[in-house]
Write an enzyme that holds these catalytic residues in place. Sequence first.
Site, PDB file in Angstrom:
ATOM      1  CB  CYS B  20      -0.909  -0.004   1.236  1.00 33.55           C
ATOM      2  SG  CYS B  20      -1.882   1.482   1.468  1.00 33.55           S
ATOM      3  N   PRO B  21       0.670   2.236  -0.818  1.00 38.62           N
ATOM      4  CG  PRO B  21       0.818   4.468  -1.603  1.00 38.62           C
ATOM      5  CD  PRO B  21       1.588   3.400  -0.824  1.00 38.62           C
TER       6      PRO B  21
END
Lengths: 171, 81
Positions: B20-21
Amino acid sequence: MFGSTPQPPQIPPAKQPEQLAPLPMPKEMTPPATANRMAIVLFSGTIDKLMSASIMATGAAAMGMDVEIFLTNWGVWAFRKDDYLTNTRVSADYADKRGVLLEQIAAKKVTSWMENLEGAKEIGSVRITACSHSMTLFDLQLSDLEPIVDEVIGVAAFIERARESAMTLYI
Amino acid sequence: MATSQIGKVDTVVDAKGQVCPMPIVMLAKAFKDLAVGQILMLLATDAGAKKDVAAWAEKTGNLLLETSEEGGVLAFYLQKV
């Protein structure tokens, strides 16, 4: 020994107030439209917080929000040209975790905070500004900062952008 | 590879191993080049991707047609609206 508990007086149920039509709002009192924008005050220059800020910015950009990042103090310090290449500082209150954090960042191939911000700029409208007060304190010009920084502005200009924004974070 | 009811996929984005991201960033980037009606398959292993991709599709108004999981790999089928 204290006798029976006194009973609360019986109150008849309140009458429902009549629904009133909302008062017309004078034009000058109409609140400003909230911009679909995330504002971030980036005060910190340690990589743990830079990482968080960069992920917030990237997430917001991916979700279609504009992002306005205002660098101040150590935030400005961390954006000096090429500094990010050697910056391994972490928050002092987690200094004992510094080694583990750096190891994990390398092992998990986590993208750097600078790469995240570059990615955020590619997918959305992301503006990064530097606080003129900090620039003066550190004796810096815009040309001394990474090219990802767009502009040097004062606090009033940022506050105006933040005031219209849907949310403002302080990191 | 996960099996799917979706016949034709126009683009595959492989975000396996990305944290993430990045899965969302790669998805958003790839969607820019997609024509309306085209279908993209996103592969990811990040635990956050399940909720993230659904939220992204809802917010951007694109369609999440199908999600499947096989051997820890999530496969998302999305259509550009």
